[in-house]
Design an enzyme around this catalytic site. Structure first.
Site, short mmCIF file in Angstrom:
data_model
loop_
_atom_site.label_atom_id
_atom_site.label_comp_id
_atom_site.label_asym_id
_atom_site.label_seq_id
_atom_site.Cartn_x
_atom_site.Cartn_y
_atom_site.Cartn_z
N PRO A 12 -33.76 -0.16 -75.77
CA PRO A 12 -34.55 -0.29 -76.99
C PRO A 12 -35.94 0.34 -76.89
CG PRO A 12 -34.33 -2.41 -75.90
CD PRO A 12 -33.44 -1.46 -75.19
N ASN A 13 -36.31 0.96 -77.98
CA ASN A 13 -37.61 1.57 -78.20
C ASN A 13 -37.85 2.85 -77.41
OD1 ASN A 13 -38.51 -0.42 -80.11
ND2 ASN A 13 -38.71 -1.80 -78.37
N ARG A 20 -44.87 6.25 -78.91
CA ARG A 20 -45.12 4.84 -78.63
C ARG A 20 -46.07 4.70 -77.45
NH1 ARG A 20 -41.25 0.82 -75.31
NH2 ARG A 20 -42.52 -1.04 -75.51
N TYR A 25 -46.73 5.33 -71.86
CA TYR A 25 -45.43 5.99 -71.74
C TYR A 25 -45.50 7.51 -71.77
CZ TYR A 25 -43.82 1.26 -72.51
OH TYR A 25 -43.61 -0.09 -72.40
N ASN A 77 -32.31 2.95 -68.08
CA ASN A 77 -33.60 2.36 -68.40
C ASN A 77 -33.31 1.32 -69.46
OD1 ASN A 77 -36.09 1.58 -69.33
ND2 ASN A 77 -36.98 3.62 -69.22
N ALA A 80 -36.76 -3.22 -72.78
CA ALA A 80 -37.06 -4.66 -72.85
C ALA A 80 -35.88 -5.52 -72.41
CB ALA A 80 -37.48 -5.03 -74.27
N HIS A 83 -35.65 -7.61 -68.91
CA HIS A 83 -36.15 -8.96 -68.66
C HIS A 83 -35.31 -10.03 -69.33
CE1 HIS A 83 -39.34 -6.18 -67.78
NE2 HIS A 83 -39.40 -5.85 -69.06
N ASP A 90 -24.01 -8.07 -66.59
CA ASP A 90 -22.60 -8.39 -66.36
C ASP A 90 -21.70 -7.19 -66.64
OD1 ASP A 90 -23.26 -10.95 -65.57
OD2 ASP A 90 -22.55 -11.92 -67.41
N GLU A 101 -31.69 1.79 -61.63
CA GLU A 101 -32.57 1.25 -62.67
C GLU A 101 -33.82 2.13 -62.74
OE1 GLU A 101 -35.14 -2.82 -63.59
OE2 GLU A 101 -33.78 -2.76 -61.88
N HIS A 103 -37.58 3.07 -64.95
CA HIS A 103 -38.61 2.68 -65.92
C HIS A 103 -39.70 3.74 -65.95
CE1 HIS A 103 -36.89 -1.28 -66.41
NE2 HIS A 103 -36.72 -1.30 -65.10
N VAL A 104 -40.17 4.08 -67.14
CA VAL A 104 -41.22 5.08 -67.31
C VAL A 104 -42.52 4.58 -66.72
CG1 VAL A 104 -42.57 6.40 -68.99
CG2 VAL A 104 -40.13 6.03 -69.38
N SER A 105 -42.89 3.33 -67.03
CA SER A 105 -44.14 2.76 -66.54
C SER A 105 -43.89 1.99 -65.24
CB SER A 105 -44.76 1.84 -67.59
OG SER A 105 -43.97 0.66 -67.73
N ARG A 110 -47.87 -4.24 -64.52
CA ARG A 110 -48.09 -4.66 -65.90
C ARG A 110 -48.05 -6.18 -66.01
NH1 ARG A 110 -44.81 -1.18 -69.92
NH2 ARG A 110 -46.29 -2.17 -71.33
N ARG A 114 -43.05 -8.79 -67.12
CA ARG A 114 -42.34 -7.52 -66.96
C ARG A 114 -41.88 -7.28 -65.51
NH1 ARG A 114 -42.73 -4.18 -71.52
NH2 ARG A 114 -44.53 -4.62 -72.83
#
Length: 139
Positions: A12-13, A20, A25, A77, A80, A83, A90, A101, A103-105, A110, A114
């Site tokens: 998402p996002n 954004r 990001y 990625n 959200a 978390h 699963d 896994e 993540h950009v940030s 943070r 997170r």
């Protein structure tokens, strides 16, 4: 033998990359990231499929379809959902496809909430904080 059929999932996002919160990001868009990743994969004779959804169930469905498609590895990625999503966790465990896994940030630098991930403990690797354009290949 290295993986030859990869799936790159963005949650998402991530469709908002480039607009954004660019101070977190960056300014690289998701289509830019996907194009660079596909170019890098092609240079290594690797097939790379991409998928983005803001919907948890769609991501679960895509992961489940990956097994029938012969996907060798997944780069995800979860956004959200990192978390919150036991369902995506699963699905990843259920198909038995190794995953990384991403993540950009730097999620560890943070907010406290997170820092918890439902994915890291079963991932082959976790990469975070490299931005959308600083790593060779775009992500």
């Amino acid at each position: 033998m290295p993986s030859r059929n990869l799936l790159f999932i963005n949650g998402p996002n991530l469709n908002l990359l480039g607009t954004r919160e660019p101070h977190i990001y960056g300014s690289t868009t998701l289509p830019d990231v996907e194009a660079a990743a596909k170019q890098q994969a092609a240079s290594l004779s690797i097939s790379l499929a991409t998928f983005q959804s803001n919907h948890e169930g769609a991501i679960v469905d895509r992961i489940q379809a990956a097994r029938d498609e012969g996907v060798d590895a997944i780069v995800i990625n979860p956004g959200a959902f990192t978390h919150t999503s036991v369902a995506i966790r699963d699905a990843l465990l259920g198909v038995g496809i190794p995953y990384v896994e991403l993540h950009v940030s730097n999620v560890h630098a943070r907010e406290e909430w997170r820092r918890h991930s439902y994915f890291t403990d079963k991932a082959v690797a976790m990469v975070c904080g490299m931005g959308g354009s600083r790593v060779h290949g775009g992500y």
